[in-house]
Scaffold this motif. Structure first.
Motif, mmCIF file in Angstrom:
data_model
loop_
_atom_site.group_PDB
_atom_site.id
_atom_site.type_symbol
_atom_site.label_atom_id
_atom_site.label_comp_id
_atom_site.label_asym_id
_atom_site.label_seq_id
_atom_site.Cartn_x
_atom_site.Cartn_y
_atom_site.Cartn_z
ATOM 1 N N TYR A 16 -5.077 -2.678 -4.930
ATOM 2 C CA TYR A 16 -4.281 -1.904 -5.483
ATOM 3 C C TYR A 16 -3.937 -2.353 -6.769
ATOM 4 O O TYR A 16 -3.324 -3.446 -7.126
ATOM 5 N N GLY A 41 -3.371 -6.531 1.154
ATOM 6 C CA GLY A 41 -4.657 -6.153 1.081
ATOM 7 C C GLY A 41 -5.466 -7.392 1.485
ATOM 8 O O GLY A 41 -5.485 -8.391 0.965
ATOM 9 N N CYS A 101 -6.079 -7.729 -8.304
ATOM 10 C CA CYS A 101 -5.614 -6.468 -8.461
ATOM 11 C C CYS A 101 -4.179 -6.659 -9.115
ATOM 12 O O CYS A 101 -3.942 -7.127 -10.136
ATOM 13 N N SER A 114 0.804 -1.077 -0.035
ATOM 14 C CA SER A 114 0.009 0.074 -0.086
ATOM 15 C C SER A 114 0.857 1.055 0.100
ATOM 16 O O SER A 114 1.338 1.519 0.956
ATOM 17 N N HIS A 121 -2.238 5.321 -0.410
ATOM 18 C CA HIS A 121 -3.413 4.393 -0.477
ATOM 19 C C HIS A 121 -3.692 3.907 0.537
ATOM 20 O O HIS A 121 -3.005 3.187 1.144
ATOM 21 N N TYR A 160 2.654 -6.293 -3.078
ATOM 22 C CA TYR A 160 2.036 -6.425 -4.498
ATOM 23 C C TYR A 160 2.987 -6.953 -5.490
ATOM 24 O O TYR A 160 3.658 -5.736 -6.002
ATOM 25 N N PRO A 207 -2.479 -0.074 -9.944
ATOM 26 C CA PRO A 207 -2.378 1.119 -10.467
ATOM 27 C C PRO A 207 -2.515 1.288 -12.161
ATOM 28 O O PRO A 207 -2.036 0.330 -12.829
#
Length: 609
Positions: free
Chosen positions: A427, A487, A493, A417, A421, A463, A429
């Protein structure tokens, strides 16, 4: 073949090699500890490129043996693309400062702390003859920690037993300043899966208890957020434990030290046989030893570091702003409850809080980089994260590296994050370049990690996409061995196509529970956890729930992950609030020995502990 013929052929081969080097215009620069720095060597290579004397070959910096004491990070830029930096023998990049001039002071040794870069040197770690010394605290055995009595979130107070602070006299009076020559007393508080570092502002003794209040900003953040939280149980048996550190009166055990920041004096109680006049004593001064500095459009590319030791990095945030983490060492910058809870789509848990997090400093930070690799390197004596592949990183590898005495996470990869955010939002982007992709973490040995911030990890990937974590050995970590994903939701994501394979994880969760050898969060389509060996968990008595530990743990939102052929002594697993698409196949003690024997570092045999 005669000796003369052999000598002639050797001469010819040497001549041909020199000619090839000259034709390729490769540049080799030898660097030695002293006045000619790595920075100057990089500048020399850049200048050679600008002058056209490096065309076909890539520059090679050969670091000669010795300790390179840094006063600022080594910075690699796009102008250094293609460079190899190779250690010739024992090469150490150190962010530390030697403490000398020790003299006896009763049972203690004392030394003047030098200025560093023109400023008073403050630190939270100290190494004596290559071993981390203990910052003075109220217990030598963590099994003897006191437990809190209760908390008052409105007043931002924690109540503790009076005997827990009795030895701090005379600093236990009403509205006491709680500093000793500007070295504030600190509570290190155990909270489920994290520890919080809270600087104590005031202690008020009230009968059999004492009320502790804390400095800002950590006090407000700590009492506002709901997870993790200090534990208070009906019978008090599993209330959150804590220890105190930072005051001179706590310096009472051999091997402990205390820093008087105002007087710039360092005190140390020696172990039997230690003579500080001849000892090597090092305090950390620099948070980051080496970093990349590119841009998304012009990344640092094709850099290789080989055989280098990185040591003595510092971690000062807890002394300046406290430390109230959310998970995996990511500290909260703002967080609060939501009442009533808000329903979320796709079957996710109701949202009961919001939070924004920051990222701890690292000894080596890689950002905006493509194919950045470390081979046969060593990380040791770091106060926080050792190696961090942050954002806009693609490809590269961490191979056959050794990590020991790591204060935080050994290897960190991907976003957790970004600061702007909110942590519970998926997430994904628009600029996919920002995602850490294609990293290989293979054949590394991690031992004794997360020894400062107990809630950090052996290898933590947030991520990430197309990452491979394989054939590593991880042991003696305070919390989880490998954590994959971030997350708390199941919507697809930024994460996908990740592999955690054939790792050997043992002797984990030394201090924290709600843990596993391998742990996942979030939706990760086409990701696989396979052929790993997880064994031998610690059993600290002070954890909040002694049964809440696992070998494999797919936590909130974990989706589209295949978990197969992992050897564990039993099927103690948790699938908590998982999303769709997970597949579990053939995990447990029945997994064939052929799979078990291949886990861990190649050619490094292991037995079940």
């Amino acid at each position: 073949m005669t000796k003369m013929t052999v000598r002639f052929l050797s001469f010819v081969l040497c001549l041909l090699a020199q000619q090839a080097l000259a034709q390729s215009k490769a540049l080799t620069i030898n660097v030695e500890p002293g006045e000619y720095t790595i920075e100057q060597a990089l500048q020399q290579a850049r200048l050679a490129r600008l002058q056209g004397s490096v065309q076909d070959g890539s520059p090679v910096l050969v670091l000669q043996p010795g300790t390179y004491r840094l006063t600022q990070p080594v910075v690699l830029r796009p102008e250094d693309n293609g460079t190899r930096i190779i250690a010739q023998g024992d090469v150490r990049l150190s962010g530390g400062v030697a403490i000398k001039g020790w003299r006896r002071n009763g049972r203690l040794w004392v030394a003047d702390v030098p200025l560093w870069n023109g400023r008073p040197l403050e630190f939270r770690q100290l190494w004596v003859n290559g071993k981390k010394a203990v910052r003075a605290r109220d217990v030598s055995d963590f099994e003897q920690m006191h437990r809190i009595l209760s908390i008052d979130k409105q007043q931002e107070i924690i109540y503790v037993p009076r005997e827990a602070v009795a030895h701090l006299s005379p600093h236990t009076s009403h509205h006491s300043p709680l500093t000793s020559h500007h070295s504030p007393l600190e509570m290190v508080l155990h909270e489920m899966w994290c520890v919080a570092n809270l600087r104590i502002k005031d202690i008020r003794v009230q009968g059999d208890s004492a009320a502790l209040s804390f400095h800002q900003p950590e006090s407000h953040i700590h009492f506002m957020h709901p997870w993790p939280s200090p534990m208070v149980t009906p019978d008090g048996r599993h209330n959150s434990p804590f220890y105190l550190t930072g005051a001179r009166c706590l310096l009472d055990e051999p091997g402990e030290w205390w820093l008087d920041t105002q007087a710039r004096k360092l005190y140390y109680m020696p172990l039997p046989g230690e003579d500080l006049r001849t000892a090597e004593v090092v305090a950390p001064a620099l948070e980051t030893l080496l970093m990349t500095e590119g841009t998304p459009d012009e990344p640092v590319s094709d850099i290789t570091l080989e055989g280098i030791t990185f040591e003595h990095s510092t971690w000062l945030r807890p002394s300046i702003m406290g430390h109230a983490p959310l998970q995996a060492g990511m500290f909260m910058t703002e967080a609060y409850k939501i009442r009533p809870q808000i329903s979320r789509p796709n079957g996710d848990h109701k949202l009961d809080n919001q939070g924004w997090v920051g990222r701890p400093a690292a000894a080596v930070t890689v950002s905006c980089a493509t194919r950045f690799s470390l081979v046969d390197c060593t990380f040791r004596h770091t106060a926080s994260t050792a190696l961090d592949y942050h954002h806009y990183t693609h490809g590269g590898s961490v191979e056959r590296c050794t990590f020991s005495d790591i204060g935080g996470t050994a290897i960190l990869a991907g976003a957790f994050s970004p600061e702007g955010h909110e942590a519970h939002r998926p997430y994904d982007p628009a600029d996919r370049r920002s995602i850490c992709t294609g990293l290989t973490i293979s054949g590394n040995r991690i031992d004794d990690a997360a020894n400062e911030d107990w809630g950090t990890i052996g290898i933590a990937a947030g991520y990430v996409r197309d990452i491979r974590i394989e054939h590593n050995e991880i042991s003696n970590v305070s919390y989880t061995g490998i954590s994959l994903g971030w997350g708390w939701n199941q919507q697809p994501c930024a994460m996908a196509n990740n592999v955690v394979r054939a790792n050997y994880i043992h002797h984990y969760a030394r201090h924290m529970y709600d843990t596993a050898g391998i742990y996942t969060l979030g939706a990760q389509p086409h990701s696989t956890i396979e052929e790993n060996v997880v064994d031998s968990i610690y059993t600290p008595s002070y954890v909040h729930d002694p049964d809440h530990w696992f070998y494999l743990y797919t936590d909130e939102g974990s989706s589209y992950i295949t978990v197969r052929n992992n050897w564990t002594p039993s099927k103690k697993y948790l699938k908590n609030a998982n999303g769709p698409g997970n597949t579990w196949l053939n995990n447990g003690p029945q997994v064939p020995d052929s799979i078990k024997s291949r886990a861990g570092i190649p050619h490094h045999s292991h037995q079940s502990h």
